[in-house]
Design a protein around this motif. Structure first.
Motif, PDB file in Angstrom:
ATOM      1  N   TRP A  39       0.700  -1.086   0.035  1.00 61.14           N
ATOM      2  CA  TRP A  39      -0.096   0.151   0.161  1.00 61.14           C
ATOM      3  C   TRP A  39       0.805   1.201   0.133  1.00 61.14           C
ATOM      4  O   TRP A  39       0.511   2.203  -0.821  1.00 61.14           O
ATOM      5  CB  TRP A  39      -0.895   0.011   1.466  1.00 61.14           C
ATOM      6  N   ARG A  40       1.744   1.033   0.814  1.00 58.80           N
ATOM      7  CA  ARG A  40       2.700   2.529   0.738  1.00 58.80           C
ATOM      8  C   ARG A  40       3.642   2.670   0.215  1.00 58.80           C
ATOM      9  O   ARG A  40       4.105   3.825  -0.151  1.00 58.80           O
ATOM     10  CB  ARG A  40       3.458   2.385   2.219  1.00 58.80           C
ATOM     11  N   LEU A  41       4.529   1.529  -0.526  1.00 63.91           N
ATOM     12  CA  LEU A  41       5.428   1.651  -1.333  1.00 63.91           C
ATOM     13  C   LEU A  41       5.282   1.373  -2.867  1.00 63.91           C
ATOM     14  O   LEU A  41       5.463   2.114  -3.666  1.00 63.91           O
ATOM     15  CB  LEU A  41       6.834   0.982  -0.642  1.00 63.91           C
ATOM     16  N   ILE A  42       4.674   0.049  -2.996  1.00 62.62           N
ATOM     17  CA  ILE A  42       4.566  -0.418  -4.404  1.00 62.62           C
ATOM     18  C   ILE A  42       3.691   0.372  -5.218  1.00 62.62           C
ATOM     19  O   ILE A  42       3.502   0.843  -6.278  1.00 62.62           O
ATOM     20  CB  ILE A  42       4.373  -2.054  -4.509  1.00 62.62           C
ATOM     21  N   LEU A  43       2.126   0.430  -4.482  1.00 59.80           N
ATOM     22  CA  LEU A  43       1.172   1.159  -5.164  1.00 59.80           C
ATOM     23  C   LEU A  43       1.686   2.480  -5.848  1.00 59.80           C
ATOM     24  O   LEU A  43       1.327   3.070  -7.124  1.00 59.80           O
ATOM     25  CB  LEU A  43       0.002   1.348  -4.188  1.00 59.80           C
ATOM     26  N   PRO A  44       2.191   3.489  -4.653  1.00 58.59           N
ATOM     27  CA  PRO A  44       2.651   4.718  -5.490  1.00 58.59           C
ATOM     28  C   PRO A  44       3.588   4.452  -6.654  1.00 58.59           C
ATOM     29  O   PRO A  44       3.520   5.504  -7.591  1.00 58.59           O
ATOM     30  CB  PRO A  44       3.164   5.471  -4.232  1.00 58.59           C
ATOM     31  N   LEU A  45       4.358   3.683  -6.585  1.00 60.47           N
ATOM     32  CA  LEU A  45       5.205   3.758  -7.667  1.00 60.47           C
ATOM     33  C   LEU A  45       4.768   2.850  -8.991  1.00 60.47           C
ATOM     34  O   LEU A  45       5.369   3.186 -10.077  1.00 60.47           O
ATOM     35  CB  LEU A  45       6.485   2.571  -7.200  1.00 60.47           C
ATOM     36  N   ALA A  46       3.734   2.399  -8.938  1.00 61.43           N
ATOM     37  CA  ALA A  46       2.992   1.812 -10.064  1.00 61.43           C
ATOM     38  C   ALA A  46       2.114   2.690 -10.643  1.00 61.43           C
ATOM     39  O   ALA A  46       0.987   2.394 -11.250  1.00 61.43           O
ATOM     40  CB  ALA A  46       2.478   0.363  -9.660  1.00 61.43           C
ATOM     41  N   ARG A  47       2.135   3.776 -10.450  1.00 57.87           N
ATOM     42  CA  ARG A  47       1.013   4.836 -10.803  1.00 57.87           C
ATOM     43  C   ARG A  47       0.759   4.573 -12.505  1.00 57.87           C
ATOM     44  O   ARG A  47      -0.514   4.490 -12.875  1.00 57.87           O
ATOM     45  CB  ARG A  47       1.412   6.159 -10.545  1.00 57.87           C
ATOM     46  N   PRO A  48       1.718   4.662 -13.488  1.00 63.51           N
ATOM     47  CA  PRO A  48       1.454   4.428 -14.616  1.00 63.51           C
ATOM     48  C   PRO A  48       0.632   3.109 -15.042  1.00 63.51           C
ATOM     49  O   PRO A  48      -0.409   3.383 -15.474  1.00 63.51           O
ATOM     50  CB  PRO A  48       2.810   4.374 -15.231  1.00 63.51           C
ATOM     51  N   GLY A  49       1.178   1.921 -14.375  1.00 66.32           N
ATOM     52  CA  GLY A  49       0.261   0.816 -14.136  1.00 66.32           C
ATOM     53  C   GLY A  49      -1.305   0.844 -13.803  1.00 66.32           C
ATOM     54  O   GLY A  49      -2.151   0.413 -14.619  1.00 66.32           O
ATOM     55  N   ILE A  50      -1.284   1.474 -12.773  1.00 60.23           N
ATOM     56  CA  ILE A  50      -2.620   1.787 -11.967  1.00 60.23           C
ATOM     57  C   ILE A  50      -3.494   2.573 -13.126  1.00 60.23           C
ATOM     58  O   ILE A  50      -4.728   2.311 -13.097  1.00 60.23           O
ATOM     59  CB  ILE A  50      -2.524   2.436 -10.810  1.00 60.23           C
ATOM     60  N   ALA A  51      -2.912   3.656 -13.693  1.00 62.87           N
ATOM     61  CA  ALA A  51      -3.723   4.562 -14.528  1.00 62.87           C
ATOM     62  C   ALA A  51      -4.257   3.830 -15.786  1.00 62.87           C
ATOM     63  O   ALA A  51      -5.493   3.994 -15.939  1.00 62.87           O
ATOM     64  CB  ALA A  51      -2.812   5.398 -15.004  1.00 62.87           C
ATOM     65  N   VAL A  52      -3.322   3.073 -16.435  1.00 61.00           N
ATOM     66  CA  VAL A  52      -4.110   2.126 -17.519  1.00 61.00           C
ATOM     67  C   VAL A  52      -5.153   1.236 -16.996  1.00 61.00           C
ATOM     68  O   VAL A  52      -6.166   1.217 -17.900  1.00 61.00           O
ATOM     69  CB  VAL A  52      -2.871   1.049 -18.061  1.00 61.00           C
ATOM     70  N   THR A  53      -4.868   0.652 -16.006  1.00 62.00           N
ATOM     71  CA  THR A  53      -5.997  -0.353 -15.449  1.00 62.00           C
ATOM     72  C   THR A  53      -7.168   0.532 -15.182  1.00 62.00           C
ATOM     73  O   THR A  53      -8.136  -0.148 -15.568  1.00 62.00           O
ATOM     74  CB  THR A  53      -5.351  -0.965 -14.098  1.00 62.00           C
ATOM     75  N   ALA A  54      -6.995   1.496 -14.627  1.00 58.20           N
ATOM     76  CA  ALA A  54      -8.266   2.391 -14.266  1.00 58.20           C
ATOM     77  C   ALA A  54      -8.831   2.773 -15.456  1.00 58.20           C
ATOM     78  O   ALA A  54     -10.308   2.415 -15.715  1.00 58.20           O
ATOM     79  CB  ALA A  54      -7.788   3.653 -13.428  1.00 58.20           C
ATOM     80  N   PHE A  55      -8.217   3.245 -16.530  1.00 59.90           N
ATOM     81  CA  PHE A  55      -9.005   3.682 -17.816  1.00 59.90           C
ATOM     82  C   PHE A  55      -9.352   2.235 -18.436  1.00 59.90           C
ATOM     83  O   PHE A  55     -10.842   2.320 -18.882  1.00 59.90           O
ATOM     84  CB  PHE A  55      -7.609   3.694 -18.675  1.00 59.90           C
ATOM     85  N   TYR A  56      -8.803   1.284 -18.213  1.00 55.07           N
ATOM     86  CA  TYR A  56      -9.468  -0.124 -18.966  1.00 55.07           C
ATOM     87  C   TYR A  56     -10.679  -0.500 -18.217  1.00 55.07           C
ATOM     88  O   TYR A  56     -11.884  -0.585 -18.820  1.00 55.07           O
ATOM     89  CB  TYR A  56      -8.492  -1.157 -19.121  1.00 55.07           C
ATOM     90  N   ALA A  57     -10.360  -0.279 -16.997  1.00 53.25           N
ATOM     91  CA  ALA A  57     -11.785  -0.633 -16.051  1.00 53.25           C
ATOM     92  C   ALA A  57     -13.142   0.291 -16.241  1.00 53.25           C
ATOM     93  O   ALA A  57     -14.106  -0.256 -16.432  1.00 53.25           O
ATOM     94  CB  ALA A  57     -11.443  -0.895 -14.568  1.00 53.25           C
TER      95      ALA A  57
END
Lengths: 308, 331
Positions: free
Chosen positions: A215-233
């Protein structure tokens, strides 16, 4: 300085800004590109961009025409322009447009948040822990995408009825999440794989639990990946028609935009101008989401496909 | 390599920790973080996909339809019976009253491979062009990805309007250049199939392009520099550096492209509807059996679903096996 900070800093210093950044080699090659080649390149890209946006542009043009002018045999670009189509659609002349809009936003928003969050935890577990069932779970995600989902409407309907979720927003959101999860998980797993495990270990040394690391380390670093996933969802839920018409309550207030618009297509086949205006209004939120994430799209999607 | 470190840590912890619940306890102790993170997805997917899917497979062995399904409103119990492989026999015989299976299959294959081949070709060409340094690259990229962001039914509306025989822009253009009698694109002919494939290509290129662009950016510079020093022509650099560098992304993009396109429902449904036999593919026909007509033949729809799944499973198994032999992994 904590161990985590140290590792994050060295990592960011060590790894070149390869992801998302322009490829450095091109500078060298660009200098040697002949003017003719440059013209050709631009001409090809302009033509491709034209093809990409023209259908939507034409809807935009049509949305400002009175309905009867949208039915000419020699269409004109501008023909007695008016914003009446928009004002009438928004005023609810064809059903409670703004209510539908709200329903769609709620459903797409919930799908995005829930879908991305549970895909991310799953993807993190698959990326970092070697637990029994890991590979077979990923394979079953692949298999899940092979089944024509529309055929499952009857069993799904019965299932939602059993859980008392038929006709409810949350039932539909769960169905959408399910259709988005396989690809989201796959993408995010790929992205997490590119984040060095040193960061996790440093986080653990600093006393974070595996959940805290995530939650505190990996998610913030994975922002581009999260962004694409959010777009897709978001897109999965935003424009969907089949499930929405089957699983939402029949009354007009509960519909999503896509379903509401379908009824108005069949009733009012000739109102192309109004239909165009409604289409533009519906496309807008998706385009806004797209614009917000577009910088992350390339790097976010890349990690999913590129191993190693 | 990445995971082995984590495994090492958890193994170490597992060994020193007390094991009050024996082997199961040790197992849970070692993996509970992973399972806790996976469980929401497993539960949601298990309930929402697995149960309906199994029920669907069961339906394909029965004669369930609108008159035999249980109807709680009429207080009528289910009356459908197991009929063994009858549905499969009927469908696979190619009997037109069960949908002329082989005709639909050919159309589905045409639809799938027509779409995927052009998704890949156009996506590759555009990605290679966008990967160069040029003015306006960001703008080109936004415009080229835009079709992906537009909801399918809005795009479908846009294309139906363009293809419209009487007041569509395409036919206006054709009349303008002297074609007296321009075609009815979305009518009862194979032109309709051509038209929906064009739309689907337009819809799918952005995804392929973005994925391949990501792949291009991960190819190390040094390879291109080395190739240039060796005097490789641009074509040789493309064939010997770019294409091999894209193998892994391409493998995934093509696999997902085939699986997704096979089951794309919305494009055909929204553009030509389910009553045009010229644009029938497996999934739209299953839906047609399922929703239109008085019978609502759930059993045949279920059978088509299972057949689709089986064909894609066979394709994917072979595809992944061939890739693995070449040292690649696509999923």
């Amino acid at each position: 300085m904590t161990a985590t900070e140290a590792v994050v800093q060295t990592e960011s210093r060590r790894s070149p800004p390869r992801r998302g950044g322009p490829p450095q080699r091109s500078d060298g090659r660009a200098l040697r590109r002949s003017p003719l080649a440059s013209v050709g390149l631009h001409a090809a890209l302009i033509m491709a961009s034209f093809i990409a946006i023209f259908p939507i542009f034409w809807v935009l043009v049509t949305s400002f025409k009175p309905d009867e002018n949208a039915l000419e045999t020699t269409p004109k670009l501008i023909n007695e322009p008016t914003v009446n189509n928009y004002s009438e659609v928004l005023a609810g002349d064809f059903g409670p447009f703004l209510t539908w809009f709200g329903n769609s936003l709620l459903i797409a928003g919930l799908t995005t948040v829930i879908g991305v969050f549970i895909s991310a935890t799953t993807a993190y577990a698959v990326s970092r822990f070697r637990f029994p069932g890991r590979r077979s779970m990923m394979l079953s995600f692949l298999v899940m995408q092979m089944f024509p989902f529309v055929v499952l409407i009857v069993p799904l309907y019965n299932l939602l009825l059993t859980f008392g979720l038929q006709g409810s927003v949350i039932g539909l959101v769960l169905v959408y999440c399910t259709t988005a999860i396989p690809f989201c998980t796959y993408l995010l797993k790929g992205y997490f794989d590119t984040i060095p495990i040193d960061i996790d270990e440093a986080g653990r040394v600093d006393g974070l639990s595996p959940f805290g690391v995530f939650w505190r380390l990996i998610l913030p670093l994975a922002r581009p990946g999260i962004a694409v996933t959010a777009f897709y969802a978001f897109l999965t839920a935003w424009g969907e028609v089949g499930f929405a018409s089957a699983f939402l309550s029949g009354n007009s207030e509960g519909k999503t935009l896509a379903v509401g618009l379908q009824s108005f297509v069949s009733q009012t086949q000739v109102l192309w101008g109004h239909l165009a205006a409604a289409s533009i209004l519906i496309a807008l939120p998706a385009v806004v989401v797209f614009y917000l994430v577009q910088r992350s799209l390339v790097s976010g999607l890349a990690a999913g496909g590129v191993k190693g | 390599m990445v995971t082995s470190t984590a495994e090492g840590t958890s193994q170490g912890r597992g060994a020193t920790a007390p094991r009050p619940w024996g082997r199961l306890g040790a197992f849970l102790h070692r993996h509970w973080y992973a399972y806790a993170m996976v469980i929401p997805v497993v539960v949601v997917v298990g309930v929402i996909v697995l149960i309906p899917l199994l029920q669907n497979i069961y339906f394909s062995f029965t004669n369930i339809n609108d008159s035999t399904i249980a109807n709680p409103v009429l207080d009528r119990p289910a009356r459908y019976e197991v009929v063994g492989l009858d549905n499969y026999g009927n469908v696979l015989s190619g009997d037109p009253s069960y949908g002329d299976f082989y005709d639909i299959l050919v159309r589905t294959l045409l639809w799938t491979f027509g779409s995927v081949v052009f998704h890949y070709l156009f996506g590759l060409v555009l990605a290679v062009m966008l990967n160069r340094t040029l003015k306006g690259r960001g703008l080109y990229r936004v415009l080229l990805i835009l079709p992906w962001a537009v909801p399918a039914f809005v795009s479908a509306f846009a294309w139906r309007y363009l293809f419209n025989a009487d007041y569509g822009l395409f036919n206006a253009g054709l009349r303008g250049i002297g074609v007296a009698d321009p075609p009815t694109w979305l009518g009862q002919s194979n032109l309709a199939m051509f038209a929906v494939i064009v739309v689907n290509i337009w819809l799918g290129v952005p995804f392929t392009m973005v994925a391949l662009l990501g792949g291009l950016q991960s190819i190390p510079n040094e390879l291109y520099e080395a190739a240039e020093i060796d005097g490789a022509t641009p074509w040789q650099r493309f064939a010997n550096v770019t294409l091999p560098g894209l193998r892994s992304v391409s493998a995934t993009v093509i696999l997902l492209g085939v699986i997704w396109t096979f089951n794309v429902f919305s494009v055909i449904f929204l553009i030509t509807g389910t009553n045009n036999p010229n644009t029938r593919i497996l999934i739209t026909y299953a839906f047609e059996r399922f929703f239109s007509g008085s019978t609502r033949d759930y059993a045949i729809a279920a059978t088509y679903g299972v057949l689709t799944l089986s064909m894609l499973l066979v394709f994917t198994t072979i595809y992944l096996r061939v890739l693995r032999r070449q040292g690649e992994e696509a999923w």
